[in-house]
Design a protein around this motif. Structure first.
Motif, PDB file in Angstrom:
ATOM      1  N   ASN A 200      27.961 -23.283 -13.325  1.00 18.87           N
ATOM      2  CA  ASN A 200      28.927 -24.350 -13.110  1.00 18.87           C
ATOM      3  C   ASN A 200      29.294 -25.071 -14.410  1.00 18.87           C
ATOM      4  N   ARG A 203      31.892 -22.873 -15.937  1.00 21.21           N
ATOM      5  CA  ARG A 203      33.146 -23.032 -15.198  1.00 21.21           C
ATOM      6  C   ARG A 203      33.827 -24.345 -15.583  1.00 21.21           C
ATOM      7  N   HIS A 271      34.785 -30.368 -10.219  1.00 20.82           N
ATOM      8  CA  HIS A 271      33.983 -29.703 -11.248  1.00 20.82           C
ATOM      9  C   HIS A 271      32.817 -30.582 -11.693  1.00 20.82           C
ATOM     10  N   ARG A 274      30.143 -30.553  -9.040  1.00 24.86           N
ATOM     11  CA  ARG A 274      29.421 -29.282  -9.054  1.00 24.86           C
ATOM     12  C   ARG A 274      28.430 -29.208 -10.218  1.00 24.86           C
ATOM     13  N   VAL A 275      28.900 -29.551 -11.402  1.00 22.77           N
ATOM     14  CA  VAL A 275      28.060 -29.374 -12.587  1.00 22.77           C
ATOM     15  C   VAL A 275      26.893 -30.361 -12.626  1.00 22.77           C
ATOM     16  N   ARG A 278      24.644 -29.116  -8.747  1.00 26.20           N
ATOM     17  CA  ARG A 278      24.288 -27.780  -8.306  1.00 26.20           C
ATOM     18  C   ARG A 278      23.607 -26.921  -9.363  1.00 26.20           C
ATOM     19  N   GLN A 279      23.480 -27.442 -10.604  1.00 24.28           N
ATOM     20  CA  GLN A 279      22.923 -26.588 -11.643  1.00 24.28           C
ATOM     21  C   GLN A 279      21.458 -26.230 -11.398  1.00 24.28           C
ATOM     22  N   GLU A 282      20.848 -22.996  -9.195  1.00 26.65           N
ATOM     23  CA  GLU A 282      21.375 -21.698  -9.624  1.00 26.65           C
ATOM     24  C   GLU A 282      20.263 -20.770 -10.080  1.00 26.65           C
TER      25      GLU A 282
END
Length: 282
Positions: A200, A203, A271, A274-275, A278-279, A282
């Protein structure tokens, strides 16, 4: 192809049967040639139409050393498959000019590290940085020099340009500094260190790069107009991420004179959420 003039033994101006002028690069391609002589096309390693759109003064390249052209060709052959990019005529010549000057500086013992943040560039553009490291190693071994560490950063910028639709070097540096500032804002707002190895994160950086290139090139999105209710949903659902976007908007206004559009804010909010959330999974 017929010979017109030499830039040096490894670069020459020629003309084809249709009257189109080309610059050809290759080992000894112009050696001993006179105007009107046929060129040995098997010696040509790279060819370019002589009229570059970016207003490059072609005559300025006649002072580049033959070794610089040879090394530039080797570097391009190394980097293009690694990064899956293709150097334009302009990018090739700019890289050749840079390598020529870098070799001169190295021989004179000059390091022009002007405060460039190597660690930020390495985090933001890891693939290009790794390719630049390999390129500098190639140059050092081929030319028997030791380029300073700052050259890896400068090479990274050139390689970013090769994959960014013709962005110029100063624009790339500007984009890098802006992205670095945005990363700092996100980390400060959420009081955390982002993981540069996470999916993420990459991204997020890719989205920022695309946004910056769009603004630098003064192009606008061709998508449909944003439904304002979607932005209100983002504000309600991700308040901390949206507050961070507002800080980023202020930052971009002060540093670049840019304002984020509503759709920019929606995508950035997503974004950022998410970053920052959610990191770890992963």
């Amino acid at each position: 192809m017929k010979f017109l003039k030499n830039f040096n033994n490894n670069a020459a101006l020629v003309v084809d049967d249709q009257g189109v002028e080309w610059i050809v690069v290759g080992n000894g391609v112009g050696f001993g040639k006179h105007k009107g002589d046929q060129i040995d096309e098997q010696k040509i390693q790279r060819r370019f139409v002589a009229t570059l759109k970016q207003n490059v003064d072609i005559d300025s390249f006649q002072d580049l050393k033959p070794q610089s052209f040879m090394i530039t060709t080797q570097v391009v052959h190394l980097v293009e498959p690694l990064l899956k990019v293709s150097f334009s005529d302009y990018q090739y010549f700019v890289l050749a000019d840079h390598i020529d000057f870098a070799l001169k500086r190295a021989n004179d013992g000059i390091d022009v590290d002007n405060g460039t943040v190597r660690w930020e560039v390495k985090k933001l553009f890891p693939k290009e940085f790794q390719a630049a490291t390999k390129a500098v190693e190639l140059i050092n071994s081929t030319a028997d020099v030791t380029l300073p560490k700052s050259e890896v950063v400068f090479m990274t910028y050139h390689f970013i340009n090769a994959g960014s639709d013709g962005s110029k070097l100063q624009e790339t540096i500007k984009i890098t500094k802006l992205i670095s500032g945005i990363i700092d804002i996100v980390q400060y707002q959420f009081q955390m260190r982002l993981d540069p190895e996470s999916f993420n994160y990459n991204r997020f950086v890719a989205h920022l790069r695309a946004l910056m290139v769009q603004r630098v090139s003064r192009t606008s999105s061709t998508g449909s107009e944003l439904d304002q209710s979607l932005l209100q949903l983002m504000i309600a659902k991700y308040p901390q991420a949206y507050a961070t976007v507002e800080r980023i908007d202020t930052f971009l206004q002060s540093k670049a004179g840019w304002r984020l559009e509503p759709d920019d804010k929606v995508y950035l909010t997503l974004h950022i959420w998410r970053v920052t959330h959610r990191q770890k999974s992963e």
